[in-house]
Design a protein around this motif. Structure first.
Motif, PDB file in Angstrom:
ATOM      1  N   TYR A  27      51.466  16.486  40.120  1.00  0.00           N
ATOM      2  CA  TYR A  27      50.956  16.823  38.793  1.00  0.00           C
ATOM      3  C   TYR A  27      49.454  16.593  38.714  1.00  0.00           C
ATOM      4  O   TYR A  27      48.694  17.430  38.216  1.00  0.00           O
ATOM      5  N   LEU A  28      48.996  15.449  39.241  1.00  0.00           N
ATOM      6  CA  LEU A  28      47.563  15.160  39.234  1.00  0.00           C
ATOM      7  C   LEU A  28      46.798  16.151  40.105  1.00  0.00           C
ATOM      8  O   LEU A  28      45.699  16.587  39.747  1.00  0.00           O
ATOM      9  N   ASP A  29      47.372  16.508  41.246  1.00  0.00           N
ATOM     10  CA  ASP A  29      46.710  17.473  42.128  1.00  0.00           C
ATOM     11  C   ASP A  29      46.519  18.815  41.422  1.00  0.00           C
ATOM     12  O   ASP A  29      45.469  19.449  41.541  1.00  0.00           O
ATOM     13  N   SER A  30      47.551  19.256  40.684  1.00  0.00           N
ATOM     14  CA  SER A  30      47.434  20.535  39.985  1.00  0.00           C
ATOM     15  C   SER A  30      46.364  20.464  38.899  1.00  0.00           C
ATOM     16  O   SER A  30      45.610  21.423  38.699  1.00  0.00           O
ATOM     17  N   LEU A  31      46.271  19.321  38.206  1.00  0.00           N
ATOM     18  CA  LEU A  31      45.230  19.162  37.185  1.00  0.00           C
ATOM     19  C   LEU A  31      43.839  19.143  37.817  1.00  0.00           C
ATOM     20  O   LEU A  31      42.900  19.760  37.294  1.00  0.00           O
ATOM     21  N   GLN A  32      43.693  18.420  38.931  1.00  0.00           N
ATOM     22  CA  GLN A  32      42.391  18.363  39.601  1.00  0.00           C
ATOM     23  C   GLN A  32      41.976  19.751  40.094  1.00  0.00           C
ATOM     24  O   GLN A  32      40.800  20.133  40.013  1.00  0.00           O
TER      25      GLN A  32
END
Length: 660
Positions: A27-32
């Motif tokens: 999830y964090l990777d997609s946001l970044q």
């Protein structure tokens, strides 16, 4: 146990539900990734808010950092709703960290910014800001203000049809009734909340409500009925292994074992809860844990351990200035000193308890007196203002009677002059507007004419490219293939004779000519673009232009297959020109091409690590190729940004708004 906690409301329910079911990292990777490609400051600020919420409870430093960056960007653009969301996000992270004063300050800012915002998103931010403000009031020992905020929210929630917020308010009203010892009335509210949260898939919040139900049942001495709710809570938290609620769960599990007589299991549960709370910096949950440990060690007659637990609690509540909890700690210290025969220390603690109790009681009285005095002064001021207003009205009536005749005479003259002046100003304003409108229409017509001309030129070029490519491929290509077949037949007929090497050399040259012809035709109008779309054509382009010394990497994301052919051809020509320039002139060791689509926005990046160039020189003298790129981008109503320096490579970023 201390006063029971309130369920904290998170704004982005979809994101929260996703995190409850999956690992945090994807999830964090997609946001970044989305943050890297996003160009608009307001969009970047909103993504930073999502990232802050994802880090909340796991990495407070990063949660604070991203929230503050979001605030800075939204302040720059004076976006009230976006700024309210950013303040709410920072307040939520501070609340989880236990920084109650800072959290309350930022929640008040968020509430003020969207108080009059009647949009759906504005109401969502307002409801959650006020809900969490009520939570802060609960933690700081202000139950009346907490109840007032919760009850005031109900009309907004019902009007917004916000099921998640309604579930939270039901849960919090249940917790409020538990705090007032109305346990029988609290259970229906908690059950309603759990049902809605289960339907919404908010497993972590559902588990929290089950723990509140455990607190209610234990207070009613229904110890045997609590175990199923503990099991339900555990099942909810197991859906998210790294849930912030595990410390809360082990606290109530320790209380259950204590009340059930399983004292050693209770010790283990409390130890696990304390370790989790300290590791996650959840200081606001340590109070319950240390109270439970104190009571448990007292029952086990382990007085040194009991003293350690209650001293930790006392230092904590002193630092937080929690009056009622300080009274509990002093009373417990006095009780412990009495048990161990230290009567002098017991007397000291009781004396401190009395002084603090008087101080707390006096502070409450002073507060009520101040409120009453403020209300009295307000009413007094209002009465004085009414008297003054009536006096002024009487004086005004007398003056009006004495000046009536003159007023009528002068008023008529003034009105006539004003009407003439207004008429003249309106006439001038109308002329100015008409002139501005005409100039604007002329500019728009000129721009539209330029766009039509350039569009026609582009379409003509592409049609001519297509025709020439087809003629080359079908006409000249067919002729070359026929000649090759005839020469190959002649070579076969001479198989019994000495091979004519010149003939084979001609056949080889014909092969090379045919390949070159196909390459030229493909460059003029790639067949893969017409048959398979933009992404496939870009893959072929990068593969054809790449060399062993300069590999080309293509990254294409979410390109719509239903883009108009005109748009696809224009985008292809832009990327073709940029990549060809990089291959010819950059002397790069690698080239990166990115092309991604998000809804109606198309983002293009062409980056190389080559020799770069001086942007100032480019402004004075721009080549034909780059000029064509700018014209094509202008045709698509896009924006281009070129970043380059000598020896540092070149990056070209293009943003195109596609027609909806």
């Amino acid at each position: 146990m201390k006063r029971i906690g309130i369920l904290c409301m998170l704004l982005l329910l979809a994101a929260t539900a996703a995190l409850a079911q999956n690992d945090l990292r994807p999830y964090l990777d997609s946001l970044q990734k989305e943050l890297r490609v996003s160009q608009a400051d307001t969009a970047r600020a909103r993504i930073m808010g999502f990232i802050s919420q994802a880090y909340t409870g796991t990495d407070s430093a990063k949660a604070f950092s991203y929230a503050r960056q979001a605030i800075a960007l939204q302040q720059k653009h004076q976006n009230r709703q976006g700024l309210a969301f950013a303040y709410y996000t920072l307040a939520y992270a501070q609340l989880e960290h236990g920084s109650l004063k800072e959290s309350e300050k930022n929640l008040l800012k968020a509430r003020e910014l969207v108080q009059d915002d009647l949009t759906k998103e504005g109401r969502r931010i307002y409801i959650r800001s006020v809900g969490n403000l009520a939570y802060v009031k609960s933690l700081t020992g202000k139950p009346d203000e907490e109840l007032q905020l919760l009850l005031g929210l109900l009309p907004d929630i019902e009007q917004a049809k916000d099921s998640s917020a309604l579930a939270v308010v039901n849960a919090n009203l249940g917790a409020k009734l538990i705090n007032t010892k109305a346990y029988g009335k609290a259970l229906p509210y908690l059950q309603k909340a759990a049902t809605v949260l289960q339907r919404l898939g908010m497993s972590e919040s559902e588990g929290f409500v089950y723990l509140n139900t455990v607190e209610c049942l234990l207070a009613m001495d229904s110890v045997a009925q609590t175990k199923p709710y503990l099991d339900k809570a555990k099942a909810c938290f197991e859906l998210q292994v790294d849930s912030d609620m595990w410390g809360h769960y082990y606290t109530y599990l320790g209380l259950y074992h204590h009340r059930s007589g399983n004292l050693q299991q209770a010790l283990q549960s409390y130890a696990e809860a304390e370790q989790l709370a300290l590791a996650k910096q959840q200081t606001h949950r340590l109070e319950n844990i240390w109270k439970g440990l104190y009571e448990l060690h007292m029952d086990l007659k382990q007085y040194p351990q009991a003293r350690l637990a209650i001293q930790k609690l006392y230092r904590h509540v002193q630092e937080k200035e929690l009056g009622q909890s300080q009274l509990y700690a002093l009373e417990s210290l006095a009780r412990l000193a009495e048990k161990t025969g230290d009567h002098a220390r017991a007397y000291t603690y009781l004396k401190a308890h009395k002084q603090l109790s008087d101080s707390v009681r006096q502070a409450e009285i002073d507060l009520k007196i101040s409120e009453m005095e403020a209300r009295y002064q307000a009413e007094k001021t209002q009465s004085e203002m009414l008297v003054l207003q009536n006096t002024n009205k009487e004086q005004q009536l007398k003056l009006e009677r004495s000046r009536l005749f003159l007023s009528l005479l002068l008023g008529g003259s003034v009105i006539l002059l004003l009407l003439l002046l207004i008429g003249y100003l309106l006439y001038r304003h109308k002329q100015r507007l008409a002139r501005q409108l005409h100039e604007q229409q002329v500019r728009e017509l000129e721009q539209e004419k330029q766009l039509i001309t350039y569009n026609a030129m582009l379409q003509g070029q592409e049609q001519e490219r297509t025709r020439v490519a087809r003629d080359l491929h079908d006409g000249l290509g067919g002729m070359l293939a026929g000649v090759k077949l005839q020469l190959a037949g002649m070579a076969d007929r001479q198989s019994n004779q000495t091979p004519d090497m010149d003939l084979y050399k001609v056949i080889s040259q014909l092969d090379q000519s045919a390949n070159e012809l196909r390459r030229i035709a493909r460059n003029m109008m790639p067949e893969s673009l017409l048959k398979f779309g933009l992404e496939t054509a870009l893959k072929d382009l990068c593969a054809n232009l790449a060399t062993p010394a300069t590999p080309i990497t293509l990254q294409a994301y979410d390109l719509s297959p239903i883009l108009s052919q005109d748009t696809q051809i224009t985008v292809y020509r832009i990327i073709q020109e940029l990549v060809a320039n990089a291959v010819k002139h950059a002397d790069a060791s690698q080239i990166l091409v990115q092309c991604s689509q998000h809804e109606n926005q198309l983002l293009i990046t062409v980056e190389d690590d080559g020799r770069g160039f001086d942007l100032n020189a480019l402004r004075h003298k721009e080549g034909i190729g780059l000029s064509n790129v700018r014209n094509r981008i202008g045709y698509l109503k896009g924006k281009v940004d070129i970043d380059s320096a000598i020896g540092q490579g070149t990056t070209v970023n293009i943003e195109i708004n596609l027609p909806t």
